[in-house]
Design a protein around this motif. Sequence first.
Motif, mmCIF file in Angstrom:
data_model
loop_
_atom_site.group_PDB
_atom_site.id
_atom_site.type_symbol
_atom_site.label_atom_id
_atom_site.label_comp_id
_atom_site.label_asym_id
_atom_site.label_seq_id
_atom_site.Cartn_x
_atom_site.Cartn_y
_atom_site.Cartn_z
ATOM 1 N N GLY A 23 0.828 -1.200 0.000
ATOM 2 C CA GLY A 23 0.000 0.000 0.000
ATOM 3 C C GLY A 23 0.861 1.248 0.000
ATOM 4 N N MET A 24 1.927 1.241 0.819
ATOM 5 C CA MET A 24 2.854 2.367 0.834
ATOM 6 C C MET A 24 3.661 2.419 -0.463
ATOM 7 N N GLY A 25 4.009 1.256 -0.989
ATOM 8 C CA GLY A 25 4.798 1.213 -2.220
ATOM 9 C C GLY A 25 4.029 1.671 -3.447
ATOM 10 N N MET A 26 2.703 1.440 -3.456
ATOM 11 C CA MET A 26 1.910 1.686 -4.656
ATOM 12 C C MET A 26 1.940 3.147 -5.094
ATOM 13 N N GLY A 27 1.549 4.048 -4.212
ATOM 14 C CA GLY A 27 1.535 5.463 -4.577
ATOM 15 C C GLY A 27 2.928 6.010 -4.821
ATOM 16 N N PHE A 28 3.899 5.534 -4.036
ATOM 17 C CA PHE A 28 5.288 5.976 -4.169
ATOM 18 C C PHE A 28 5.838 5.625 -5.556
ATOM 19 N N ILE A 29 5.650 4.386 -5.978
ATOM 20 C CA ILE A 29 6.155 3.950 -7.285
ATOM 21 C C ILE A 29 5.401 4.647 -8.410
ATOM 22 N N LYS A 30 4.086 4.794 -8.263
ATOM 23 C CA LYS A 30 3.296 5.472 -9.296
ATOM 24 C C LYS A 30 3.751 6.915 -9.466
ATOM 25 N N ARG A 31 4.048 7.604 -8.360
ATOM 26 C CA ARG A 31 4.511 8.988 -8.454
ATOM 27 C C ARG A 31 5.838 9.054 -9.226
ATOM 28 N N LEU A 32 6.760 8.139 -8.909
ATOM 29 C CA LEU A 32 8.045 8.118 -9.608
ATOM 30 C C LEU A 32 7.857 7.807 -11.087
ATOM 31 N N LEU A 33 6.924 6.909 -11.391
ATOM 32 C CA LEU A 33 6.646 6.571 -12.788
ATOM 33 C C LEU A 33 6.062 7.775 -13.526
ATOM 34 N N ASP A 34 5.091 8.446 -12.910
ATOM 35 C CA ASP A 34 4.478 9.612 -13.541
ATOM 36 C C ASP A 34 5.496 10.726 -13.759
ATOM 37 N N GLU A 35 6.304 10.989 -12.728
ATOM 38 C CA GLU A 35 7.311 12.057 -12.842
ATOM 39 C C GLU A 35 8.346 11.723 -13.910
ATOM 40 N N SER A 36 8.789 10.465 -13.937
ATOM 41 C CA SER A 36 9.826 10.061 -14.890
ATOM 42 C C SER A 36 9.305 10.090 -16.327
ATOM 43 N N LEU A 37 8.079 9.614 -16.523
ATOM 44 C CA LEU A 37 7.498 9.654 -17.870
ATOM 45 C C LEU A 37 7.347 11.097 -18.356
ATOM 46 N N LYS A 71 11.560 -0.603 -16.017
ATOM 47 C CA LYS A 71 11.849 -1.136 -14.675
ATOM 48 C C LYS A 71 10.839 -0.603 -13.665
ATOM 49 N N ILE A 72 10.537 0.700 -13.759
ATOM 50 C CA ILE A 72 9.553 1.274 -12.834
ATOM 51 C C ILE A 72 8.162 0.723 -13.149
ATOM 52 N N GLU A 126 14.861 0.660 -6.071
ATOM 53 C CA GLU A 126 15.323 0.610 -7.455
ATOM 54 C C GLU A 126 14.604 1.666 -8.296
ATOM 55 N N SER A 127 13.305 1.822 -8.081
ATOM 56 C CA SER A 127 12.544 2.828 -8.830
ATOM 57 C C SER A 127 13.054 4.231 -8.524
ATOM 58 N N ALA A 128 13.405 4.476 -7.272
ATOM 59 C CA ALA A 128 13.944 5.781 -6.895
ATOM 60 C C ALA A 128 15.296 6.030 -7.563
ATOM 61 N N GLN A 129 16.138 5.004 -7.605
ATOM 62 C CA GLN A 129 17.454 5.143 -8.243
ATOM 63 C C GLN A 129 17.300 5.442 -9.734
ATOM 64 N N VAL A 130 16.375 4.733 -10.379
ATOM 65 C CA VAL A 130 16.134 4.965 -11.808
ATOM 66 C C VAL A 130 15.614 6.380 -12.038
ATOM 67 N N SER A 131 14.663 6.797 -11.201
ATOM 68 C CA SER A 131 14.069 8.127 -11.347
ATOM 69 C C SER A 131 15.115 9.221 -11.195
ATOM 70 N N LEU A 132 16.016 9.075 -10.230
ATOM 71 C CA LEU A 132 17.065 10.067 -10.038
ATOM 72 C C LEU A 132 18.011 10.099 -11.238
ATOM 73 N N GLN A 133 18.371 8.933 -11.741
ATOM 74 C CA GLN A 133 19.276 8.862 -12.887
ATOM 75 C C GLN A 133 18.674 9.568 -14.098
ATOM 76 N N LEU A 134 17.381 9.357 -14.321
ATOM 77 C CA LEU A 134 16.712 9.972 -15.462
ATOM 78 C C LEU A 134 16.554 11.485 -15.274
ATOM 79 N N ALA A 135 16.435 11.912 -14.025
ATOM 80 C CA ALA A 135 16.253 13.344 -13.747
ATOM 81 C C ALA A 135 17.542 14.138 -13.926
ATOM 82 N N GLY A 136 18.673 13.432 -13.951
ATOM 83 C CA GLY A 136 19.942 14.116 -14.119
ATOM 84 C C GLY A 136 20.351 14.867 -12.858
ATOM 85 N N ALA A 137 21.069 15.948 -13.013
ATOM 86 C CA ALA A 137 21.619 16.679 -11.870
ATOM 87 C C ALA A 137 20.525 17.167 -10.925
ATOM 88 N N ASN A 138 19.380 17.573 -11.466
ATOM 89 C CA ASN A 138 18.305 18.075 -10.609
ATOM 90 C C ASN A 138 17.831 17.027 -9.608
#
Length: 500
Positions: free
Chosen positions: A254-268, A293-294, A338-350
Amino acid sequence: MNAVREQIDFSTYISAFRKHLKHLFREEFDYNAMSLHRDFPADFLSEIMKKKPLAVAIPTAHGGRGVSVKECLSVLSAASYESLALSLMFGINIALFLEPLAKYGNYSVQERVFKQFIENNAMGGLMITEKAYGSDALNMKTAYRQVDNTYYIKGQKHWQGLSGAADFWLVTARAVNASGDLARDIDFFVTDNNMPEQHIPMVHRYNNLGLYAIPYGINEVDIVVPAEQKLVAESTGIKLMLDMLHRSRLQFPGMGMGFIKRLLDESLQHCQTRIVGGVPLLNLDSVKHQITKIQAAYTICSGMCAFSVGQSGIEHNLAALSIEANTLKALVTDLMQESAQVSLQLAGANGFRLDHVAGRAIVDSRPFQVFEGSNEMLYAQIAEGILKLMRKVKEDNVLGFLTTYNRTNISVDFFRTYLDFRIHGVMKQRDLVTLGSMIARVISFQFVLMLDGFNTQLVEITRQYICRDLAASHGHLHSKNDVNPVLDYETHSDWTAFLV
């Protein structure tokens, strides 16, 4: 007895709650700035609690919504889309206080405590962990003595979420027997921090690396509680604890669901609008691979949530459901990181800013892989549980057993190549961890397959993702890695000594 409150339809409620949180976190308050400071401001938290989110874990007889797992997970997901710390705050209250109290508490205590949650937005937590024992809860030293209808409890606890902030606690302790030794069993006591004789002070606050909104620290326990505030176990206190912890682990998705979805939405969104070399970032093949992966994590977490709804209600006793509970907790928290690491990598320096959603996600999700049992320990326990079942039916081939095991009998056919091997003798702990992580993925894919009508493209992405993970784990398992650390590593290891 509290009057039963008329509740609005849940789909209406959760939609309004999501909008409420979005408004608070992104418009009314500057959450990016707040994320750099400890604790939620009191007025901000008060606004959040106006929607009574914790009512989902309170029985209807006490004015709540009825302890529906689907509703509990939906509230956790709505919160984690905006703030993982807020979701964990709700998760602590729901799984580690409200649900155990609803199942094992004395009715008069329930009535008094639940009223405070409904009317005054009270919060509660759980005290198990001690500095010297960590996951070794059975050796805790917090002790109690019974004198007439009163329990005297003394000890020290640490790393409890909401330390110094919760109004109520479930405190674990062991009885002092006639010889002065501590009993093996564990008991649970409800405490009220507003009562002087039950107050548990936080004597030292930790500077936790992430989850700034939640206070953690050392708590001195020296309290007196009436007998009615002891939880009533169905058999032993240890089984009560297992039932409670397994239920909590089953609700981690339940905690993972919204967290991963937010990272997916932001990354896309970022990869579709960020232009590199004249084309969107999403056009790059390696970026597409990272996004999937996300999406695989999102899909696996969806299957886990559906499974949890059918299994983790308080009407069930989950003490024996260790393989499933450990699978959900360990794998979903690995997927979150892992989703957080991917999201940060895609976001670059920001993304490297603490006030960026990806940067904050990394430090906030990392402790999830440690608390309530480190993932390495849980994966090893999954493997040990499966091997015990294999020995029981005299099967030494992993594929042969998983083909008949009710949690993998459908999904195993997708991964036969990586599971067709035999177990010989006693496995090293490092190999148990690897085997457990493999089994967790096969079990979780079966949860995905049980979602009849779920997006087939996402299912296929997830199948390929798990195949990749299993292939790597299969290689690790059969590499016969038995190296151990060198304690005197500085001997003959100074590179400057080898220059001419």
